[in-house]
Each structure stands twice: as structure tokens, then as C-alpha cells.
Design a protein around this motif. Structure first.
Motif, PDB file in Angstrom:
ATOM      1  N   ARG A  66       0.790  -1.234   0.072  1.00 18.23           N
ATOM      2  CA  ARG A  66       0.165  -0.046  -0.078  1.00 18.23           C
ATOM      3  C   ARG A  66       0.662   1.229   0.270  1.00 18.23           C
ATOM      4  NH1 ARG A  66      -4.513  -2.140   4.495  1.00 18.23           N
ATOM      5  NH2 ARG A  66      -5.626  -3.512   3.206  1.00 18.23           N
ATOM      6  N   LEU A  67       2.034   1.240   0.706  1.00 21.89           N
ATOM      7  CA  LEU A  67       2.883   2.522   0.682  1.00 21.89           C
ATOM      8  C   LEU A  67       3.470   2.471  -0.742  1.00 21.89           C
ATOM      9  CD1 LEU A  67       5.040   1.776   4.000  1.00 21.89           C
ATOM     10  CD2 LEU A  67       3.278   3.729   3.684  1.00 21.89           C
ATOM     11  N   GLY A  68       3.793   1.479  -1.511  1.00 22.72           N
ATOM     12  CA  GLY A  68       4.410   1.802  -2.618  1.00 22.72           C
ATOM     13  C   GLY A  68       3.317   2.291  -3.564  1.00 22.72           C
ATOM     14  N   ARG A  69       1.840   1.930  -3.529  1.00 23.28           N
ATOM     15  CA  ARG A  69       0.990   2.552  -4.290  1.00 23.28           C
ATOM     16  C   ARG A  69       0.751   3.860  -4.022  1.00 23.28           C
ATOM     17  NH1 ARG A  69      -2.103  -2.012  -3.248  1.00 23.28           N
ATOM     18  NH2 ARG A  69      -3.195  -1.047  -1.557  1.00 23.28           N
ATOM     19  N   LEU A  70       0.645   4.356  -2.732  1.00 21.23           N
ATOM     20  CA  LEU A  70       0.434   5.660  -2.137  1.00 21.23           C
ATOM     21  C   LEU A  70       1.721   6.443  -2.832  1.00 21.23           C
ATOM     22  CD1 LEU A  70      -0.565   5.438   1.447  1.00 21.23           C
ATOM     23  CD2 LEU A  70      -2.032   6.049  -0.770  1.00 21.23           C
ATOM     24  N   ALA A  71       2.913   5.827  -2.814  1.00 23.59           N
ATOM     25  CA  ALA A  71       4.191   6.756  -3.249  1.00 23.59           C
ATOM     26  C   ALA A  71       4.243   6.997  -4.657  1.00 23.59           C
ATOM     27  CB  ALA A  71       5.472   5.798  -2.953  1.00 23.59           C
ATOM     28  N   ARG A  72       3.554   5.943  -5.379  1.00 26.27           N
ATOM     29  CA  ARG A  72       3.594   6.485  -6.937  1.00 26.27           C
ATOM     30  C   ARG A  72       2.203   7.169  -7.438  1.00 26.27           C
ATOM     31  NH1 ARG A  72       4.503   0.609  -6.596  1.00 26.27           N
ATOM     32  NH2 ARG A  72       6.457   0.110  -7.686  1.00 26.27           N
ATOM     33  N   ALA A  73       1.240   7.054  -6.785  1.00 22.83           N
ATOM     34  CA  ALA A  73      -0.242   7.587  -7.367  1.00 22.83           C
ATOM     35  C   ALA A  73      -0.977   8.305  -6.304  1.00 22.83           C
ATOM     36  CB  ALA A  73      -0.827   6.351  -7.922  1.00 22.83           C
ATOM     37  N   ASP A  74      -0.697   8.678  -4.908  1.00 21.48           N
ATOM     38  CA  ASP A  74      -1.679   9.263  -4.195  1.00 21.48           C
ATOM     39  C   ASP A  74      -2.037  10.595  -4.686  1.00 21.48           C
ATOM     40  OD1 ASP A  74      -3.009   8.931  -1.356  1.00 21.48           O
ATOM     41  OD2 ASP A  74      -2.530  11.019  -1.848  1.00 21.48           O
ATOM     42  N   PRO A  75      -3.030  11.189  -5.086  1.00 25.36           N
ATOM     43  CA  PRO A  75      -3.414  12.476  -5.622  1.00 25.36           C
ATOM     44  C   PRO A  75      -2.792  13.774  -4.304  1.00 25.36           C
ATOM     45  CG  PRO A  75      -5.552  12.020  -4.629  1.00 25.36           C
ATOM     46  CD  PRO A  75      -4.473  10.704  -4.555  1.00 25.36           C
ATOM     47  N   ARG A  76      -2.179  13.542  -3.318  1.00 23.02           N
ATOM     48  CA  ARG A  76      -1.908  14.581  -2.454  1.00 23.02           C
ATOM     49  C   ARG A  76      -0.184  14.299  -2.290  1.00 23.02           C
ATOM     50  NH1 ARG A  76      -5.381  17.418   0.773  1.00 23.02           N
ATOM     51  NH2 ARG A  76      -7.583  17.549  -0.318  1.00 23.02           N
ATOM     52  N   LEU A  77       0.431  15.360  -2.735  1.00 17.25           N
ATOM     53  CA  LEU A  77       1.981  15.150  -2.812  1.00 17.25           C
ATOM     54  C   LEU A  77       2.341  15.055  -1.337  1.00 17.25           C
ATOM     55  CD1 LEU A  77       4.699  15.728  -4.052  1.00 17.25           C
ATOM     56  CD2 LEU A  77       4.482  18.207  -3.595  1.00 17.25           C
ATOM     57  N   ALA A  78       1.653  15.713  -0.284  1.00 16.28           N
ATOM     58  CA  ALA A  78       2.172  15.575   1.250  1.00 16.28           C
ATOM     59  C   ALA A  78       2.116  14.023   1.484  1.00 16.28           C
ATOM     60  CB  ALA A  78       1.503  16.325   2.099  1.00 16.28           C
ATOM     61  N   VAL A  79       1.151  13.252   0.923  1.00 20.35           N
ATOM     62  CA  VAL A  79       1.017  11.765   1.229  1.00 20.35           C
ATOM     63  C   VAL A  79       2.123  10.942   0.403  1.00 20.35           C
ATOM     64  CG1 VAL A  79      -0.729   9.870   0.897  1.00 20.35           C
ATOM     65  CG2 VAL A  79      -1.410  12.081   1.650  1.00 20.35           C
ATOM     66  N   ARG A  80       2.317  11.223  -0.703  1.00 20.11           N
ATOM     67  CA  ARG A  80       3.298  10.428  -1.476  1.00 20.11           C
ATOM     68  C   ARG A  80       4.506  10.834  -0.927  1.00 20.11           C
ATOM     69  NH1 ARG A  80       3.212  12.412  -7.439  1.00 20.11           N
ATOM     70  NH2 ARG A  80       4.083  10.660  -7.780  1.00 20.11           N
ATOM     71  N   VAL A  81       5.069  11.957  -0.206  1.00 17.06           N
ATOM     72  CA  VAL A  81       6.279  12.218   0.261  1.00 17.06           C
ATOM     73  C   VAL A  81       6.472  11.512   1.803  1.00 17.06           C
ATOM     74  CG1 VAL A  81       7.695  13.871   1.847  1.00 17.06           C
ATOM     75  CG2 VAL A  81       6.628  14.670  -0.358  1.00 17.06           C
ATOM     76  N   GLU A  82       5.319  11.458   2.388  1.00 15.74           N
ATOM     77  CA  GLU A  82       5.443  10.434   3.574  1.00 15.74           C
ATOM     78  C   GLU A  82       5.356   9.268   3.345  1.00 15.74           C
ATOM     79  OE1 GLU A  82       5.466  11.207   6.863  1.00 15.74           O
ATOM     80  OE2 GLU A  82       4.980  13.402   6.989  1.00 15.74           O
ATOM     81  N   ALA A  83       4.856   8.661   2.204  1.00 14.95           N
ATOM     82  CA  ALA A  83       4.875   6.965   1.996  1.00 14.95           C
ATOM     83  C   ALA A  83       6.228   6.942   1.431  1.00 14.95           C
ATOM     84  CB  ALA A  83       3.770   6.716   0.674  1.00 14.95           C
ATOM     85  N   VAL A  84       6.818   7.803   0.779  1.00 20.11           N
ATOM     86  CA  VAL A  84       8.352   7.583   0.185  1.00 20.11           C
ATOM     87  C   VAL A  84       9.210   7.240   1.775  1.00 20.11           C
ATOM     88  CG1 VAL A  84      10.318   8.461  -0.936  1.00 20.11           C
ATOM     89  CG2 VAL A  84       8.134   8.434  -1.954  1.00 20.11           C
ATOM     90  N   GLU A  85       9.139   8.379   2.314  1.00 29.39           N
ATOM     91  CA  GLU A  85       9.940   8.342   3.738  1.00 29.39           C
ATOM     92  C   GLU A  85       9.682   6.905   4.519  1.00 29.39           C
ATOM     93  OE1 GLU A  85      11.007  11.127   7.584  1.00 29.39           O
ATOM     94  OE2 GLU A  85       9.437  11.740   6.179  1.00 29.39           O
ATOM     95  N   ALA A  86       8.480   6.523   4.648  1.00 27.59           N
ATOM     96  CA  ALA A  86       8.082   5.548   5.238  1.00 27.59           C
ATOM     97  C   ALA A  86       8.742   4.190   4.483  1.00 27.59           C
ATOM     98  CB  ALA A  86       6.697   5.416   5.412  1.00 27.59           C
ATOM     99  N   LEU A  87       8.824   4.083   3.323  1.00 21.31           N
ATOM    100  CA  LEU A  87       9.470   2.908   2.697  1.00 21.31           C
ATOM    101  C   LEU A  87      10.978   2.821   2.952  1.00 21.31           C
ATOM    102  CD1 LEU A  87       7.527   3.548  -0.856  1.00 21.31           C
ATOM    103  CD2 LEU A  87       7.718   1.339   0.619  1.00 21.31           C
ATOM    104  N   GLY A  88      11.628   3.862   3.318  1.00 27.04           N
ATOM    105  CA  GLY A  88      13.045   3.954   3.560  1.00 27.04           C
ATOM    106  C   GLY A  88      13.300   3.517   4.943  1.00 27.04           C
ATOM    107  N   HIS A  89      12.132   3.259   5.712  1.00 23.83           N
ATOM    108  CA  HIS A  89      12.199   2.841   7.120  1.00 23.83           C
ATOM    109  C   HIS A  89      11.497   1.377   7.575  1.00 23.83           C
ATOM    110  CE1 HIS A  89      13.103   7.083   7.704  1.00 23.83           C
ATOM    111  NE2 HIS A  89      13.560   6.721   8.975  1.00 23.83           N
ATOM    112  N   VAL A  90      10.852   0.923   6.579  1.00 21.00           N
ATOM    113  CA  VAL A  90       9.972  -0.116   7.024  1.00 21.00           C
ATOM    114  C   VAL A  90      10.652  -1.642   6.692  1.00 21.00           C
ATOM    115  CG1 VAL A  90       7.826   0.817   6.991  1.00 21.00           C
ATOM    116  CG2 VAL A  90       8.560  -0.227   4.874  1.00 21.00           C
TER     117      VAL A  90
END
Length: 752
Positions: free
Chosen positions: A665-689
Motif C-alpha cells: 500500500r505504501l508503494g501505491r501511495l508513493a506512486r499515485a496518491d493525489p496529494r503530494l504530502a501523502v506521497r512524500v510521507e509514503a516514500v519516507e516510510a518506505l525507507g524505514h520499513v
């Protein structure tokens, strides 16, 4: 002036009090001070801010204004900003609090030219104050001063050819070589003083000491030095009244045809002009007329051509003033102390003269300023005079400052209280205590109470105890509680804890806001009682206190923890508030539960996520802060929430929990969420999980093709954390190919 209807006068007021000068003398180039914008006699926006930071904001705002583009000035310390929107000859100022989701505040329309002048004056005054207080800080404000100088030249309409100067004087009928010439204008650039021939008497009617922009033409220049070692500056000349034989060092930044409108000496009609950047701005000369000193080019038949990028030290046979535009009122920096005292009687110069006398710590300055204050000048001047007395910190000014505690203007009363605190004379205590009881303005009352505390802490504390317990005016009690909360004195803190139970909600909230930072359990009983208060704002404040008091989560206050028994009592009381009728109370209770990080909170917060739609963001955030694995199913499910605020917090919670359960789900959010702020948080989370490295890597690599530089920057950061065999190869590609320098630099740093 603008033809716009409703145009108001505007000024920017900076509180240069003793604390500012003390920090400057101690080596801090960015002291915080009160800054406010006053339009038509009303305060449009105010706050405390680091002065170097704020002045850099002001000078940056000038650049878009010159291009008819809007600009924004932010108060970093106060979560406020104001927008500058050009509108013909006017500028519309619109204020807002950035912490309130951009809620509109007051607005005004001001004359554009006058407001640009005010911005320049504010920035340049700050630079002068810094260097005057501590010359060692000159380099710390050099960039701000240079940009202000560029803006002054731009404001004059001079384009690339212009130099910010101070117009010191004019000298008529200058004689040189047996000829009497019309006039010399004496100019200053920094510490350099020099004369410029003013054949058209351009500076004749201008004020002494006035900041200006000037165009200077160097006639018959000789290159006495060339090469990379040449600095950028105007060289001081001991004979400033002469308009000849001055030296200018700098870099050639332009060689072009001479504009037809440019003034040059009547006996010289060059076809081209070169611009020499001398640090603060540019001066012009004929590149085809540059001679070379013999010692500089031994063996050369022809002097080398002047080209862009060369460093030259030129000595001019004469300097001509080609144009000058005075863009501000005169400075007081070059006045004698006698002239400054005389200027106290001049309404146009009184405030600046008092400031300069105080900066110099001139002899008998306090007496002269106090005498001027007793003539009852306008309120703006009274404020400036009182602030000058603050800087002087002279006990002889105490009687005059006490008189101003009864001034009609609350800003003057407040400034007088601050000045009395700076002086520190215990004789001021009784007048200050009387002013606490009589003061009608809340901000001023607090300033007066702080001053009373500072001039005699021991005696003041006894009086404050009586006021907290017995004074009938809750506004007085509230002010005293605020002052006591910042003392660090054990007896004062005991009074603040007592005030948590005050019957007035305003007083109680003030006490609660203070005790949240205490490092022991004294406030707990009162706060628990207030969690059930009839006033929802008091319940919110009490819950909010437990966000910091005794907090255990790593993201909060690291003071002493509560005992296990006390923490259990606190957590159970907060859990009871999850059913509160007020949503703000429920949200704050959830935040407090997250900070207390107690296992009993996990399942109730998971249930709150399912049942309380208004508080879902707070529930997810709290679960992430607690870090209990039982929260993982709820947090992962929240990644699909309809609310982007919930999705963003869920990404952050996944990172804190360190779970790979949400990676798809984080991968989908990072690629395609309509909100940039969500995409940024998803990318950061992927670096920690962590564990599913291939899936994480593919998601991050896909993001590197995104058009948003901020998102690519986060992806590079995450890849640097990822132990994947292809990560370094991809980062090297980013270094070579990414269009944004900040992203390329981030990739380079991840490879190191």
C-alpha cells in the motif's frame, strides 16, 4: 503617492531593546526582537523574530515587487505572515496566521514607493545596528547588506549600473589644476569616503547623510593591478573632498554599447562602457580608454583588452556623478553628539537621533532623552525615546520611565516597563505593582508584572502570592500567573500549581500551560480534576498538559517520567475523555495518550479509529507514537482512508512501527496518491520499513521519474538507507541525470 483610494501610511517598527544589543555584543547576529507592521496608526501584524532572518525575508520580498509579482514575508517565530500584492502604484498588504490554515487577517493598501523605502530603511538600519554594536559581525550581515544595496539601485530605476551610497555633503566651487569646478558630492560606501564631480549639481538640494543610489563614471582610468587577487571594494581616500584620484577594485561584469541617455563628462563621448562590480554595486568606465601602469605591464606594447570576468584595480583621474536618486531619509550615523542632541527637537529626526545617541552611549544622553520625553511628543516618538532609554540602562532615567507607566499609549507603557526591568532599580517596584493592578491592556499588564519580578524578585514574589490568592480581577491573576510560570523559582512554581484550581477559566488555562513543562508530579492532581471541568477549553488544556508532563514517547518532552502508579491514573483519566462530547477534547486526549505511551491505550485507540471519524488522524498518530505491534492492522488499514490527513499520518505510523505489512500500500501511495504530502510521507516510510527490499526498491526507483523534486529528494534519501545491491548504481544515475541540483547533491551525499 498612489492614486489608489484608501492608501495608508505604513512603517515597520523593530524593538531594539537592551536584550538585542546584549546578544549582538555577545556575537549573535540574529537576535530575536519584536517586529510589527503599522498601517494608518493600527498594528497590522506583529510578532517576535530573528532579526537577520526577518530582514533577509524583507529584502527578498523586494525583488518580486520590482517585477510586479506578489511576495510573502513570514514571521518564523510567530506563525504569521503578510502578503504583498502589487496593484498599480500601491501594494496591498494581507495578513494571515499560518498556524490557522491560512485564515485571513487584517489588510491595508499602502503606497508602493513609500513601502519599498520603508523595507530598505528597516534592513539597512539592522545592518548598521549590528556592525555598530559588534564590528566583528560585519561578515554575518554582508550578504543582507549587499542585497539591500542592489534593491536600492533597482528602486532608483538604474538597472545594472548603480552603486548604493550615502550622500554625506556637497562642496561648491571645487578647485583642481588651476580650474574652479562647479561642485563636488561627497559620498560614502561602507567605510570608504570619496568625492565625485557634480557638474549638473544633481545632489545640490538633497539632504546630508541621505541613503541614495548613484551612477558614477570613472574618467581616464588606469589599471594598477589585474588578477584574481584583486578584491571587490571602493578604497577609502583621506582627501574625500577631491573628485579625482580615487581607486575602485572589482570584477568586470559587462562590456556593452553606451546607452544614449547616459551622462558622461562633456569632454568624453565614449562608444562603449564597462561595468566594474565593486562589491556593493557597479561603476562605469570606458573600456577602450584604460591605460596600464608601467609597473603592472612591463614589456607590453599595448594594454590588454578589458573583458568580462577580469579583476581590475582602477585609479580614476576623475570621478563624475552621472545620476543620483535619494531613496530614503537621512541617516544619523555621521552626526556629532551635539548635532544629535539638537536633532531631538526636530520631529522629523527625533526618533533616529535618540536611537543613535543610545547606540553610542553618549555622555548625558539619558538626561537629554528624558527631557525630550517630558515635552510629550507624538506616541511613535515616545516609544522610540523610551526604547533608547532601555538601551542606555541609566538609573537617572528611572523617574521619567515611571511617569510613562501612565502614558496614554499602551506600547509606550509596555516599553517603559521593559526599560525599568533593564535598569533594575528596586525603587521602581512599588510603581510597577500599582501599574499591574490599574493596567487595562493584557499584554502591557504582563510586561509590567515581568518588570516588577525582575527589579526585585524577592519582594515581588510576596506581592504576587497575595495577588494570585486574593485579587478580585481575574485578568490581574492571569497576568501574574504567566509571569510566575517562567521564573524557575520553587515558590513561584507552587503558586502556579495552586492556580490550576482557580475558578476563572482564563487563569486556570494560563496556569495549566505553565505546569505542562514541570518535571515532577506536583501538578497532576489539579490537572486530573480539570479533565472533568465544565468548560471544554479547560478540559482541552488539561489533556494537552499531559502531552508533555511526564511523557514517555521518544518524540516528546524528555523530563522526569511519572511513576507507574501515577501514569496509570493519568492514562485511565484520559481514556475516559475518549467519550467526551467535545471533539477537540477527544483529539487532545488521544495526542496525550500517544505521548504517555501506555499499553492500556492501544486497543481503545484502535476502537476510536473505527468509531470516531472526526478524530481518526489523532488516533492513528497516537498509535504510531506508542509503537505497540497490536496497532499494526489498524495503522495499515488507515493507509486506505479517504482522508489524506489520515493517510499521511498512517504512513508516518508505519515508519515508527517499523512494519513491512503495509509495503504494497505504501508503494501505491508513493506512486499515485493525489496529494503530494501523502506521497512524500509514503516514500519516507518506505525507507524505514525494511524487509521486502525488492518491492521497496522498485517503488522508490519508480518515484525517481516523478516531476516533483521534493519527492525525488525523499526517494534518494530512502534509497540511501536501503541495503539493496542496485541502490548505489541508481544513485549514481541520479547524480548524473536529475535536473534538480538539490536532488543531485542529496544523491552524492548518500553515496559517500
Amino acid at each position: 503617492m498612489s492614486s489608489q483610494a484608501g492608501v495608508e501610511d505604513a512603517r515597520i517598527e523593530v524593538g531594539y531593546d537592551a536584550a538585542v544589543y546584549e546578544r549582538l555584543r555577545g556575537g549573535d547576529p540574529n537576535p530575536d526582537a519584536a517586529v510589527r507592521v503599522v498601517c494608518g496608526g493600527r498594528v497590522l501584524v506583529s510578532g517576535r523574530d530573528g532579526l537577520r532572518w526577518h530582514c533577509a525575508q524583507l529584502v527578498r520580498a523586494l525583488e518580486p515587487l520590482f517585477e510586479d509579482e506578489p511576495a510573502t514575508v513570514e514571521f518564523y517565530e510567530a506563525d504569521e505572515c503578510y502578503h504583498l500584492v502589487p496593484d498599480g502604484d500601491a501594494v496591498r498588504l494581507r495578513c494571515e496566521r499560518t498556524a490557522d490554515d491560512g485564515d485571513a487577517g487584517p489588510s491595508a493598501v499602502v503606497d508602493r514607493e513609500a513601502f519599498v523605502t520603508e523595507l530598505l530603511r528597516t534592513v539597512e538600519t539592522f545592518c548598521d545596528v549590528v556592525v555598530g554594536a559588534n564590528p566583528a559581525l560585519a561578515d554575518e550581515v554582508a550578504e543582507v547588506r549587499e542585497r539591500a544595496g542592489d534593491a536600492r539601485v533597482a528602486a532608483a530605476g538604474f538597472g545594472d549600473w548603480g552603486l548604493p551610497v550615502r550622500l554625506l555633503d556637497t562642496e561648491p566651487e571645487t578647485a583642481h589644476g588651476g580650474t574652479v569646478y562647479t561642485q563636488t558630492a561627497v559620498l560614502a560606501v561602507g567605510d570608504a569616503r570619496f568625492g565625485a564631480f557634480d557638474g549638473d549639481v544633481l545632489a545640490d538640494e538633497e539632504s546630508r547623510d541621505a541613503p541614495a543610489a548613484a551612477r558614477l563614471w570613472l574618467s581616464d582610468p588606469t589599471a594598477v593591478e589585474r588578477g584574481a587577487d584583486v578584491g571587490l571594494h571602493v578604497e577609502p581616500n583621506p582627501d574625500a573632498l577631491a573628485w579625482h584620484d580615487h581607486a575602485f577594485s572589482g570584477e568586470v561584469v559587462d562590456v556593452a554599447d553606451l546607452p544614449a541617455s547616459a551622462r558622461t563628462p562633456s569632454d568624453d563621448s565614449p562608444d562603449r562602457r564597462a561595468l566594474l562590480h565593486v562589491g556593493a554595486g557597479t561603476v562605469a568606465f570606458d573600456p577602450d580608454a584604460v591605460a596600464t601602469a608601467a609597473e603592472g605591464t612591463a614589456g607590453d606594447d599595448e594594454p590588454p583588452a578589458v573583458t568580462v570576468g577580469q579583476r581590475l584595480r582602477l585609479r580614476a583621474a576623475s570621478v563624475h556623478l552621472s545620476d543620483v536618486v535619494v531613496t530614503d531619509a537621512p541617516s544619523m550615523a555621521d552626526r556629532t553628539e551635539a548635532e544629535l542632541r539638537d536633532a531631538l527637537s526636530d520631529p522629523a529626526r527625533r526618533a533616529a537621533a535618540a536611537t543613535e545617541l543610545a547606540r553610542r552611549d553618549a555622555e548625558d544622553a539619558a538626561a537629554a532623552i528624558t527631557d525630550c520625553l517630558r515635552t510629550d511628543p507624538p506616541a511613535s516618538d515616545r516609544r522610540a525615546l523610551v526604547r533608547a532609554l532601555d538601551v542606555l540602562a541609566d538609573e537617572s532615567a528611572v523617574p521619567g520611565l515611571i511617569e510613562r507607566l501612565g502614558d496614554a499609549d499602551p506600547d509606550v507603557r509596555r516599553a517603559a516597563a521593559v526599560a525599568l526591568a533593564t535598569v533594575g532599580d528596586p525603587a521602581a517596584l512599588d510603581p510597577l505593582l500599582a501599574a499591574v493592578r490599574s493596567e487595562s491592556d493584557s499584554a502591557t499588564r504582563r510586561a509590567v508584572a515581568r518588570a516588577a519580578r525582575d527589579v526585585d524578585p524577592t519582594r515581588a514574589l510576596d506581592h504576587f502570592a497575595s495577588l494570585v490568592r486574593t485579587d478580585s480581577d481575574p485578568a490581574v491573576r492571569e497576568s501574574v500567573v504567566r509571569v510566575l510560570g517562567g521564573t524557575g523559582n520553587v515558590h513561584a512554581e507552587a503558586l502556579v500549581v495552586e492556580a490550576v484550581d482557580d475558578p476563572d477559566p482564563d487563569v486556570a488555562r494560563e496556569a495549566i500551560s505553565a505546569v505542562r513543562w514541570f518535571t515532577d508530579e506536583r501538578p497532576v492532581g489539579g490537572l486530573l480534576r480539570r479533565l472533568g471541568d465544565d468548560d471544554p477549553t479547560v478540559r482541552v488544556a488539561a489533556a494537552d498538559a499531559f502531552v508533555e508532563l511526564g511523557a514517555r514517547a521518544a518524540h516528546y518532552h524528555d523530563g522526569d517520567e511519572l511513576s507507574a502508579e501515577t501514569r496509570t491514573r493519568v492514562v485511565r483519566a484520559l481514556l475516559d475523555r475518549l467519550d467526551d462530547e467535545n471533539a477537540a477534547v477527544r483529539r487532545t486526549a488521544m495526542e496525550a495518550l500517544g505521548s504517555q505511551a501506555h499499553p492500556e491505550s492501544v486497543m481503545p485507540l484502535c476502537a476510536a479509529y473505527d468509531d470516531d471519524e472526526a478524530c481518526r488522524p489523532a488516533a492513528v498518530d497516537a498509535l504510531g507514537r506508542i509503537g505497540d505491534p497490536r496497532a499494526i492492522p489498524t495503522v495499515v488499514a488507515a493507509l486506505d482512508d479517504d482522508d489524506p490527513g489520515v493517510r499521511r499520518r498512517a504512513c508516518r505510523a508505519c515508519a515508527r512501527l517499523g512494519t513491512s505489512a503495509g509495503v504494497p500500500r505504501l508503494g501505491r501511495l508513493a506512486r499515485a496518491d493525489p496529494r503530494l504530502a501523502v506521497r512524500v510521507e509514503a516514500v519516507e516510510a518506505l525507507g524505514h520499513v525494511g524487509d521486502d527490499r525488492d518491492e521497496v526498491f522498485e517503488a522508490l526507483e519508480a518515484v525517481l521519474d516523478d516531476g516533483e523534486a521534493d519527492l525525488r529528494w525523499e526517494a534518494v534519501t530512502a534509497l540511501g538507507r536501503l541495503d539493496h545491491p542496485r541502490a548505489r548504481f541508481v544513485l549514481r544515475q541520479v547524480v548524473e541525470d536529475d535536473p534538480d541540483e538539490s536532488v543531485r547533491e542529496r544523491a552524492r551525499s548518500r553515496l559517500e
